[in-house]
Design an enzyme around this catalytic site. Structure first.
Site, PDB file in Angstrom:
ATOM      1  CE  LYS A  15      -3.765  -2.498   2.132  1.00 58.36           C
ATOM      2  NZ  LYS A  15      -4.339  -2.991   3.384  1.00 58.36           N
TER       3      LYS A  15
ATOM      4  CD  GLN B 143      -3.249  -4.499   6.639  1.00 59.17           C
ATOM      5  OE1 GLN B 143      -3.155  -3.537   5.892  1.00 59.17           O
ATOM      6  NE2 GLN B 143      -3.865  -5.618   6.276  1.00 59.17           N
TER       7      GLN B 143
ATOM      8  CG  ASP C  74      -9.703  -0.218   4.932  1.00 56.68           C
ATOM      9  OD1 ASP C  74      -9.585  -0.409   3.709  1.00 56.68           O
ATOM     10  OD2 ASP C  74      -9.011  -0.785   5.792  1.00 56.68           O
TER      11      ASP C  74
END
Ligand code: NAP
Length: 299
Positions: free
Chosen positions: A54, A98, A121
């Protein structure tokens, strides 16, 4: 008949060119690049690898990537404090937590701490809730399902009224993609590990989203001729012929499906490249939105 290949890498490249141009314009106007803040807890190798990918993708399009890396024994308070620092940081426009987190951390509580304006997200319970409601729109939708929807659009398939079958009901792929298909007016059936006679259900589908994580599970005889197939599965299998000794395959028997499907994605090179690209697109959208709000507030 041989199916059209929906080339995720190519679609992702077009998106990234657009994001790069917008990131450059943003930086020129505001004196700093759009920023993504990543919270990583512990040393799960797969999570570390995703975070590095990422970060690289951010650099390529001109988004600054910042990381809060906490040890595996971090407390709930420390993780929430890391999220809070990113919430406060005016140079961070998107926050990515994450997952998975170590067992002592309550992931849902952490996700609730992410500012809605920065939830790139799309996993804040409020955004997922809005995704499930008729007539409401979440600010952000999760990356992998959004990538699936973009690939469907790219295939040209009509979503409205189509029979769509989603195999898998996870929080990160199956459930949100089913909700997105419903919002697009498809008729959606969700299959999972307790579903009976799945082949019969899949045979009715104009659109198949396979997201179960079982190599080559969906075979050609399950598919309706002309169906559009999006294969989310990414399964590492042994491959003695490959110099690495392994390779990745999807949840759909690609070679077999080619002769029946109307269009299909490859693994790798299908949904995978779209996932990170959709995260970049959400970060860019968050930056532009926050800048607009700041300008409105200053007036
Ligand atoms: P997950 O959390 O393990 O969920 C798997 C889902 O599939 C569950 O709903 C499960 O049903 C269902 N399932 C499992 N075995 C089944 C079977 N034999 N028959 C019917 N349904 C079955 O997995 P995930 O995180 O959603 O990921 C799914 C796949 O997508 C994995 O291969 C993953 O690596 C891949 N993935 C790829 C990307 C990408 O960017 N390309 C991103 C995310 C995930 P139950 O709910 O009943 O247990």
């Amino acid at each position: 008949m041989s199916a059209v290949i929906i080339d995720g890498a190519l679609v992702a490249e077009k998106w990234r060119a657009d994001i790069s141009a917008r990131a450059a314009a943003f930086a020129a106007q505001h004196g700093h690049a759009p920023g993504l803040g990543v919270v990583l807890v512990g040393d799960n190798p797969a999570s570390g690898q995703y975070v590095r990918m990422k970060r690289r993708a951010c650099e390529q399009v001109g988004i600054t990537s910042l990381a809060e890396i906490l040890p595996a024994d971090a407390t709930q308070e420390q993780v929430e404090a890391a999220v809070a620092r990113f919430n406060e940081d005016a140079h961070v426009h998107g926050i990515l937590v994450q997952l998975p987190m170590p067992p002592q951390i309550n992931e849902e509580r952490v996700l609730r701490h992410v500012s809605l304006d920065k939830d790139v997200d799309g996993f804040h319970p409020e955004n997922i809730g809005l995704l499930g409601m008729k007539g409401r729109e979440p600010l952000f939708t999760p990356a992998t399902p959004t990538g699936c929807m973009e690939l469907l659009r790219e295939s040209g398939v009509t979503l409205e009224g189509a029979n769509a079958v989603v195999i898998g009901r996870s929080n990160i792929v199956g459930l949100p993609v089913a909700l997105m298909l419903m919002k697009a007016n498809a008729t959606v059936t969700v299959c999972h590990s307790r579903t009976r006679d799945m082949a019969r259900i899949v045979r009715e589908a104009d659109i198949v989203i396979a997201a179960l994580g079982r190599p080559n599970f969906v075979t050609a005889d399950w598919l309706k001729p002309g169906a559009v197939v999006i294969d989310v599965g990414t399964n590492k299998i042994e491959a003695p012929d490959d110099p690495r000794g392994y390779k990745y395959v999807g949840d759909v028997d690609f070679e077999g499906a080619l002769s029946v499907a109307g269009a299909i994605t490859k693994v790798p090179g299908g949904v995978g490249p779209m996932t990170i690209t959709m995260l970049l697109a959400n970060t860019m959208k968050a930056a532009e939105r926050l800048a607009l709000h700041a300008a409105d507030g200053a007036r």
